[in-house]
Design a protein around this motif. Structure first.
Motif, short mmCIF file in Angstrom:
data_model
loop_
_atom_site.label_atom_id
_atom_site.label_comp_id
_atom_site.label_asym_id
_atom_site.label_seq_id
_atom_site.Cartn_x
_atom_site.Cartn_y
_atom_site.Cartn_z
N SER A 25 0.84 -1.21 0.00
CA SER A 25 0.00 0.00 0.00
C SER A 25 0.87 1.26 0.00
O SER A 25 0.56 2.23 -0.70
CB SER A 25 -0.94 0.00 1.21
OG SER A 25 -1.80 -1.11 1.14
N ALA A 59 -4.96 2.69 2.95
CA ALA A 59 -3.98 3.12 3.95
C ALA A 59 -2.91 2.07 4.10
O ALA A 59 -3.11 0.90 3.78
CB ALA A 59 -4.68 3.36 5.29
N ASP A 91 -6.15 -1.10 -4.69
CA ASP A 91 -5.47 -1.83 -3.60
C ASP A 91 -6.26 -3.10 -3.29
O ASP A 91 -7.45 -3.19 -3.59
CB ASP A 91 -5.36 -0.93 -2.35
CG ASP A 91 -4.23 -1.40 -1.42
OD1 ASP A 91 -3.51 -2.36 -1.77
OD2 ASP A 91 -4.07 -0.80 -0.34
N GLU A 92 -5.59 -4.07 -2.69
CA GLU A 92 -6.20 -5.35 -2.28
C GLU A 92 -6.95 -6.00 -3.45
O GLU A 92 -8.08 -6.48 -3.30
CB GLU A 92 -7.15 -5.14 -1.08
CG GLU A 92 -6.50 -4.50 0.13
CD GLU A 92 -5.51 -5.41 0.87
OE1 GLU A 92 -5.31 -6.58 0.44
OE2 GLU A 92 -4.93 -4.93 1.86
MG MG Z 1 -1.92 -2.95 2.12
#
Ligand code: MG
Ligand code: ADP
Length: 204
Positions: A25, A59, A91-92
């Motif tokens: 991240s 985050a 993200d993810e």
């Molecule tokens: Mg992460």
């Protein structure tokens, strides 16, 4: 490190992958912030299943953050991407449905820079197929590594610290720790003796 002047002008895919706590991240947010500094239009997404940092941000464990749109699936994500957007950050990515691979390809084909971050391996060190597939399709690949909490070596695995039959358990420090290949135990349940090797066994 990727430098902006080295990037192709046409669309492309960048994958940032590695275990938990490895800086995925952080790396993603860093790249997107540089695009914002360059006054490029950036949109950031995450799967709504990951609610660790609230609904509206991605985050890092080092407390860097960026506003993001939580989307329930890849179709939802695609409908939110604006034509004028130059850079799409996700993200993810491993928590999305399998169709996200096609969505990422489509956005890159449309000329967008698509930067995705996600876990390459699950808690038992089996690849997440979405990330494996995107790694093969991407123009740029970054593997981030963490520090093994057990021995201090380079960590490429995410050790689950709580018992669960599910492949996905959302959590951070309470549920996972980074480990190297040697210290990683792929079984879901880790005993107290493994977690705290110096502790006295419980007597009853
Ligand atoms: Mg992460
Ligand atoms: P990821 O997205 O890969 O889970 P983050 O970007 O959220 O990683 O967090 C990376 C940060 O986590 C590091 O810069 C460091 O401050 C912190 N951190 C906590 N535990 C570890 C660890 N075991 N190894 C490396 N960094 C760690």
């Amino acid at each position: 490190m990727l430098r902006m002047h080295q990037l192709p002008r046409q669309g492309h895919i960048e994958v940032i992958c590695g275990p938990m706590f490895s800086g995925k991240s952080e790396t993603l947010i860093g790249r997107l912030r540089r695009s914002l500094i360059a006054k490029q239009r950036v949109q950031v997404f995450k799967p709504s299943v990951d609610d660790r940092y609230g609904e509206e941000r991605i985050a890092s464990h080092s407390e860097l953050w960026l506003e993001a749109k939580a989307t329930k699936d890849s179709t939802d994500l695609l409908t939110h991407v604006l034509p004028e957007t130059k850079v799409v950050g996700i993200d993810e990515i491993q928590f999305f449905d399998d169709d996200v691979v096609g969505v990422v390809e489509r956005l890159a084909d449309q000329g967008k820079r698509v930067v995705v971050a996600g876990l390459d391996l699950d808690y038992s060190a089996k690849p997440f197929s979405i990330v494996a597939e995107l790694l093969a399709r991407a123009e740029f690949v970054t593997k981030t590594l963490a520090v093994c909490i057990q021995c201090g070596d380079v960590a490429s695995r995410s050790q689950r610290l709580i018992a669960s039959a599910n492949r996905v358990v959302i959590g951070a420090k309470d549920a996972y720790e980074a480990r190297c290949r040697h210290c990683h135990d792929p079984r879901a349940e880790v005993t107290t003796a493994q977690l705290f090797p110096d502790s006295e066994p419980l007597s009853n």
